[in-house]
Motif scaffolding. Sequence first.
Motif: not given
Ligand SMILES: [Zn+2]
Length: 305
Positions: A180, A190, A194, A269, A271
Motif C-alpha cells: 500500500r 497490509h 479486513d 471495518h 482488521h
Molecule cells: Zn487492514
Amino acid sequence: MRSWFQFFATILTLSALVSPATGQTMAFQNVSWSPRLLATGSPALFKVEVQGSPSALHGQWMGHEIVFFPDGPHVWYGLAGIDVEAKPGNYKLELAATLPDGKLVHEERAVIVEPAKYKTETLRVPDRFVQPDAETLRRIDSDKQIKKTAFAHEIAEPEWSGKFVAPIDSSVSEGFGTRRTFNGKLASIHRGLDYHAKPGSPVTAANSGQVVLARELFYEGNCVIIDHGQQFMTLYMHLSKLEVSEGERVEKGQQVGLSGATGRATGPHLHLAVRWQGAYLDPAQLLALPLPNLPPAVSSKRGAP
Ligand SMILES: [Zn+2]
C-alpha cells in the motif's frame, strides 16, 4: 526440484537410536506439513510422527524455535508460519527429540518456501497518519513499547484447540499482503485481513487464549491482542468498544469487543492480524487450516494462575 523435496518430506527416515539407559528405540517416521505448499505469509502446521515416546520435541526453522506438543504418544504438532516479507527458498527444519533419559535424537528436513504474489494499491488517509507531529511521534513510540511488551508474553503450552474461526459474521473487504501507498508517500504491506463491518458489530475471539493487550493505540485504534500460546497471536483492530481486559482468558467465539473505525482507518471495518514470533501470517489461510483438537493432557494445564 520441488518434487524431490516433496518426496523427501514424506519418505520414512532411517534415523533411529536405542537409548542404553532405557532400552527405548526412538525414530522419526514421518514429517509433514499443511498447507502442503508453503509460501511467504503462510501459516504452517508441522506434524511429526515418531516411533518411541520422547518426552519433548523441539524444532528450529527460519530462525524460529518451534515447540511441538503431543497428540497421543507418537504424533507431535507444531504451529508456525512464514513472514510475508521472508525470502523464498529452501529452509532446513531441524528437529530434536528428548528421550525420557535426557538423550537427544536429531533429524533434519528440507522445507521449500515459495514466493507469494500480492497486489498493490494506493490509499488516502488523514495527513496526521502519514506525517505525524512531535507529540504524535511520542505517542507512536510509547505504543511501540506497549506492543513490544504484549508480543513478548509467553505461554509455554498451546491454548488454541481445533480450527481458528472468523471473528465476525461478515465478508472480506481486503486481503492480506497488499502493498500500500498512503497519500502517495508511505509504503507498507497490509499485514492482516479486513472485513466489512458496520460500526458496533460483535467481534469474537478466533480461538481460546489470554488477552495480552486491550487498549487504544494510535494506528490500531481500540485493539485486542490474544496470545494462543507459544506467541501465536491474533490482533483485532479499529474497535469502537473493548469488552475484555488485559490478562483475561477468553474462549474461542467469546465476544471481545465491537467493530468500529478508530485509529488509522479509511472507514468502519475490522482488521484481523495473525502474528507468530514476529512474523505476520495470512489470516485467511489460518482460518482454512485444519488443526487438531488439543488432547486433555495439554488442555488440563489451562486455567493455572
Ligand atoms: Zn487492514
